[in-house]
Enzyme design. Structure first.
Site, PDB file in Angstrom:
ATOM      1  N   PRO A  64     -57.743  30.833 100.249  1.00  0.00           N
ATOM      2  CA  PRO A  64     -58.532  30.643  99.035  1.00  0.00           C
ATOM      3  C   PRO A  64     -59.935  30.122  99.290  1.00  0.00           C
ATOM      4  O   PRO A  64     -60.154  29.271 100.130  1.00  0.00           O
ATOM      5  CB  PRO A  64     -57.703  29.630  98.233  1.00  0.00           C
ATOM      6  CG  PRO A  64     -56.774  29.010  99.211  1.00  0.00           C
ATOM      7  CD  PRO A  64     -56.531  30.026 100.277  1.00  0.00           C
ATOM      8  N   ASN A  65     -60.854  30.665  98.517  1.00  0.00           N
ATOM      9  CA  ASN A  65     -62.258  30.278  98.479  1.00  0.00           C
ATOM     10  C   ASN A  65     -63.067  30.695  99.706  1.00  0.00           C
ATOM     11  O   ASN A  65     -64.284  30.493  99.738  1.00  0.00           O
ATOM     12  CB  ASN A  65     -62.420  28.763  98.234  1.00  0.00           C
ATOM     13  CG  ASN A  65     -61.784  28.347  96.929  1.00  0.00           C
ATOM     14  OD1 ASN A  65     -62.141  28.858  95.866  1.00  0.00           O
ATOM     15  ND2 ASN A  65     -60.800  27.441  96.994  1.00  0.00           N
ATOM     16  N   ARG A 106     -70.823  29.061  99.388  1.00  0.00           N
ATOM     17  CA  ARG A 106     -70.004  27.884  99.106  1.00  0.00           C
ATOM     18  C   ARG A 106     -70.400  26.716 100.001  1.00  0.00           C
ATOM     19  O   ARG A 106     -70.233  26.771 101.209  1.00  0.00           O
ATOM     20  CB  ARG A 106     -68.538  28.236  99.338  1.00  0.00           C
ATOM     21  CG  ARG A 106     -67.587  27.073  99.270  1.00  0.00           C
ATOM     22  CD  ARG A 106     -66.262  27.437  99.892  1.00  0.00           C
ATOM     23  NE  ARG A 106     -65.329  26.326  99.796  1.00  0.00           N
ATOM     24  CZ  ARG A 106     -64.208  26.255 100.487  1.00  0.00           C
ATOM     25  NH1 ARG A 106     -63.872  27.227 101.319  1.00  0.00           N
ATOM     26  NH2 ARG A 106     -63.412  25.210 100.355  1.00  0.00           N
ATOM     27  N   TYR A 144     -70.045  24.878 105.276  1.00  0.00           N
ATOM     28  CA  TYR A 144     -69.459  26.132 105.753  1.00  0.00           C
ATOM     29  C   TYR A 144     -70.473  27.128 106.317  1.00  0.00           C
ATOM     30  O   TYR A 144     -70.100  28.191 106.807  1.00  0.00           O
ATOM     31  CB  TYR A 144     -68.665  26.771 104.617  1.00  0.00           C
ATOM     32  CG  TYR A 144     -67.501  25.927 104.153  1.00  0.00           C
ATOM     33  CD1 TYR A 144     -67.572  25.170 102.983  1.00  0.00           C
ATOM     34  CD2 TYR A 144     -66.331  25.851 104.892  1.00  0.00           C
ATOM     35  CE1 TYR A 144     -66.514  24.382 102.560  1.00  0.00           C
ATOM     36  CE2 TYR A 144     -65.264  25.059 104.488  1.00  0.00           C
ATOM     37  CZ  TYR A 144     -65.361  24.324 103.326  1.00  0.00           C
ATOM     38  OH  TYR A 144     -64.307  23.540 102.904  1.00  0.00           O
ATOM     39  N   ASN A 181     -57.082  31.313 108.666  1.00  0.00           N
ATOM     40  CA  ASN A 181     -57.729  30.167 108.039  1.00  0.00           C
ATOM     41  C   ASN A 181     -57.073  30.034 106.678  1.00  0.00           C
ATOM     42  O   ASN A 181     -57.430  30.764 105.755  1.00  0.00           O
ATOM     43  CB  ASN A 181     -59.237  30.376 107.905  1.00  0.00           C
ATOM     44  CG  ASN A 181     -59.920  29.155 107.315  1.00  0.00           C
ATOM     45  OD1 ASN A 181     -59.264  28.315 106.680  1.00  0.00           O
ATOM     46  ND2 ASN A 181     -61.210  29.052 107.512  1.00  0.00           N
ATOM     47  N   ALA A 227     -57.446  25.766 101.672  1.00  0.00           N
ATOM     48  CA  ALA A 227     -56.779  24.560 101.148  1.00  0.00           C
ATOM     49  C   ALA A 227     -55.265  24.593 101.334  1.00  0.00           C
ATOM     50  O   ALA A 227     -54.620  23.545 101.381  1.00  0.00           O
ATOM     51  CB  ALA A 227     -57.109  24.398  99.672  1.00  0.00           C
ATOM     52  N   HIS A 274     -53.283  22.385 103.834  1.00  0.00           N
ATOM     53  CA  HIS A 274     -52.867  21.011 103.554  1.00  0.00           C
ATOM     54  C   HIS A 274     -51.700  20.901 102.590  1.00  0.00           C
ATOM     55  O   HIS A 274     -51.252  19.783 102.278  1.00  0.00           O
ATOM     56  CB  HIS A 274     -54.076  20.235 102.996  1.00  0.00           C
ATOM     57  CG  HIS A 274     -55.347  20.529 103.706  1.00  0.00           C
ATOM     58  ND1 HIS A 274     -55.549  20.212 105.038  1.00  0.00           N
ATOM     59  CD2 HIS A 274     -56.487  21.138 103.271  1.00  0.00           C
ATOM     60  CE1 HIS A 274     -56.766  20.609 105.380  1.00  0.00           C
ATOM     61  NE2 HIS A 274     -57.361  21.179 104.347  1.00  0.00           N
ATOM     62  N   ASP A 333     -43.484  28.476 106.638  1.00  0.00           N
ATOM     63  CA  ASP A 333     -42.171  29.120 106.767  1.00  0.00           C
ATOM     64  C   ASP A 333     -42.303  30.618 107.014  1.00  0.00           C
ATOM     65  O   ASP A 333     -41.517  31.210 107.756  1.00  0.00           O
ATOM     66  CB  ASP A 333     -41.339  28.861 105.508  1.00  0.00           C
ATOM     67  CG  ASP A 333     -40.814  27.435 105.434  1.00  0.00           C
ATOM     68  OD1 ASP A 333     -40.313  27.057 104.356  1.00  0.00           O
ATOM     69  OD2 ASP A 333     -40.913  26.707 106.452  1.00  0.00           O
ATOM     70  N   GLU A 393     -54.638  28.835 114.274  1.00  0.00           N
ATOM     71  CA  GLU A 393     -55.150  28.225 113.035  1.00  0.00           C
ATOM     72  C   GLU A 393     -56.628  27.937 113.229  1.00  0.00           C
ATOM     73  O   GLU A 393     -57.021  27.368 114.263  1.00  0.00           O
ATOM     74  CB  GLU A 393     -54.401  26.929 112.752  1.00  0.00           C
ATOM     75  CG  GLU A 393     -54.877  26.152 111.543  1.00  0.00           C
ATOM     76  CD  GLU A 393     -54.143  24.824 111.380  1.00  0.00           C
ATOM     77  OE1 GLU A 393     -53.100  24.613 112.037  1.00  0.00           O
ATOM     78  OE2 GLU A 393     -54.631  23.981 110.595  1.00  0.00           O
ATOM     79  N   HIS A 432     -60.407  26.600 111.272  1.00  0.00           N
ATOM     80  CA  HIS A 432     -61.148  26.052 110.136  1.00  0.00           C
ATOM     81  C   HIS A 432     -62.623  26.095 110.499  1.00  0.00           C
ATOM     82  O   HIS A 432     -63.001  25.695 111.613  1.00  0.00           O
ATOM     83  CB  HIS A 432     -60.714  24.623 109.844  1.00  0.00           C
ATOM     84  CG  HIS A 432     -59.242  24.492 109.633  1.00  0.00           C
ATOM     85  ND1 HIS A 432     -58.611  24.952 108.502  1.00  0.00           N
ATOM     86  CD2 HIS A 432     -58.255  24.013 110.441  1.00  0.00           C
ATOM     87  CE1 HIS A 432     -57.315  24.736 108.614  1.00  0.00           C
ATOM     88  NE2 HIS A 432     -57.075  24.178 109.772  1.00  0.00           N
ATOM     89  N   SER A 451     -64.980  24.288 109.150  1.00  0.00           N
ATOM     90  CA  SER A 451     -65.482  22.909 109.209  1.00  0.00           C
ATOM     91  C   SER A 451     -64.592  22.052 110.114  1.00  0.00           C
ATOM     92  O   SER A 451     -63.475  22.443 110.454  1.00  0.00           O
ATOM     93  CB  SER A 451     -65.493  22.292 107.793  1.00  0.00           C
ATOM     94  OG  SER A 451     -64.154  22.156 107.316  1.00  0.00           O
ATOM     95  N   ARG A 475     -63.717  14.967 107.522  1.00  0.00           N
ATOM     96  CA  ARG A 475     -63.895  15.085 106.076  1.00  0.00           C
ATOM     97  C   ARG A 475     -62.925  14.153 105.351  1.00  0.00           C
ATOM     98  O   ARG A 475     -62.464  13.158 105.908  1.00  0.00           O
ATOM     99  CB  ARG A 475     -63.759  16.552 105.658  1.00  0.00           C
ATOM    100  CG  ARG A 475     -64.787  17.466 106.347  1.00  0.00           C
ATOM    101  CD  ARG A 475     -64.637  18.909 105.966  1.00  0.00           C
ATOM    102  NE  ARG A 475     -64.919  19.114 104.538  1.00  0.00           N
ATOM    103  CZ  ARG A 475     -64.676  20.276 103.917  1.00  0.00           C
ATOM    104  NH1 ARG A 475     -64.143  21.300 104.592  1.00  0.00           N
ATOM    105  NH2 ARG A 475     -64.967  20.396 102.646  1.00  0.00           N
ATOM    106  N   ARG A 520     -57.549  16.067 104.375  1.00  0.00           N
ATOM    107  CA  ARG A 520     -57.769  17.340 105.086  1.00  0.00           C
ATOM    108  C   ARG A 520     -57.302  17.252 106.539  1.00  0.00           C
ATOM    109  O   ARG A 520     -57.235  18.252 107.238  1.00  0.00           O
ATOM    110  CB  ARG A 520     -59.244  17.733 105.051  1.00  0.00           C
ATOM    111  CG  ARG A 520     -59.771  18.164 103.704  1.00  0.00           C
ATOM    112  CD  ARG A 520     -61.161  18.800 103.810  1.00  0.00           C
ATOM    113  NE  ARG A 520     -61.853  18.768 102.538  1.00  0.00           N
ATOM    114  CZ  ARG A 520     -61.800  19.762 101.627  1.00  0.00           C
ATOM    115  NH1 ARG A 520     -61.076  20.840 101.871  1.00  0.00           N
ATOM    116  NH2 ARG A 520     -62.438  19.648 100.482  1.00  0.00           N
TER     117      ARG A 520
HETATM  118  O1  DHK Z   1     -63.074  24.502 107.136  1.00  0.00           O
HETATM  119  C1  DHK Z   1     -62.380  25.414 106.644  1.00  0.00           C
HETATM  120  O2  DHK Z   1     -62.509  26.629 106.942  1.00  0.00           O
HETATM  121  C2  DHK Z   1     -61.308  25.081 105.611  1.00  0.00           C
HETATM  122  C3  DHK Z   1     -61.563  25.797 104.345  1.00  0.00           C
HETATM  123  C4  DHK Z   1     -61.205  25.324 103.142  1.00  0.00           C
HETATM  124  O3  DHK Z   1     -61.348  26.081 102.050  1.00  0.00           O
HETATM  125  C5  DHK Z   1     -60.769  23.921 102.963  1.00  0.00           C
HETATM  126  O4  DHK Z   1     -59.857  23.770 101.858  1.00  0.00           O
HETATM  127  C6  DHK Z   1     -60.172  23.359 104.233  1.00  0.00           C
HETATM  128  O5  DHK Z   1     -59.882  21.989 104.094  1.00  0.00           O
HETATM  129  C7  DHK Z   1     -61.126  23.612 105.402  1.00  0.00           C
END
Ligand code: DHK
Length: 151
Positions: free
Chosen positions: A11-12, A19, A24, A75, A78, A81, A88, A99, A101, A103, A108, A112
């Site tokens: 997401p996002n 963003r 990011y 990635n 959110a 977390h 699973d 995995e 990320h 950031s 943070r 997180r």
């Molecule tokens: O750093 C990133 O790519 C992660 C991206 C997100 O959207 C956050 O919810 C994570 O906490 C960190």
């Protein structure tokens, strides 16, 4: 035959580039995927990219990848977390995963710092910005039984 990696963004991450650029960066998800495909093709590896804002859609994608891909680079956004379901699913299909990320999640908010995936990941990459995706593919090619350069 080119080996295959599934690149999943949660997401996002479709908002990358606009963003919170101070966190990011300015590269878009399209930039990330384009670069990943170029890099992988030079290693005779195919990358399938998938992005969803929905936990169940990510679970479905992981399940559908069983027997189809050699490695997952994820990635989870959110869901890192929060999601036992994604953990699973990855364990359920038995596909090795990295995995990532963008950031440094450890610098943070405290919540997180916890990931439902990290203890089962082949590697965890965070804080490298979008270069983390490049590092993940390089790692997958060299260490995750992805046969590089075979036809
Ligand atoms: O750093 C990133 O790519 C992660 C991206 C997100 O959207 C956050 O919810 C994570 O906490 C960190």
């Amino acid at each position: 035959m080119a080996q295959k990696i599934l690149l999943i963004n949660g997401p996002n991450l479709n908002l990358l580039g606009t963003r919170e650029p101070q966190i990011y960066g300015s590269a878009t998800l399209n930039d990330v995927v384009k670069q990943a495909k170029i890099q992988a093709s030079e290693l005779s590896i195919q990358v399938e990219a998938f992005q969803s804002n929905h936990e169940g859609a990510i679970v479905d994608k992981i399940q559908a990848a069983r027997g189809e891909v050699d490695a997952v680079i994820i990635n989870p956004g959110a869901f890192t977390h929060t999601s036992v379901a994604i953990r699973d699913a990855l364990l359920g299909v038995g596909i090795p995963f990295v995995e990532i990320h963008v950031s440094n999640v450890h610098a943070r908010e405290p919540w997180r710092k916890h990931s439902y995936l990290s203890d089962k990941a082949q590697a965890v990459i965070c804080g490298l910005g979008v270069f983390g995706y490049t590092a993940a593919i390089e790692f997958a090619a060299k260490h995750m039984k992805v046969n590089v350069g075979t036809s």
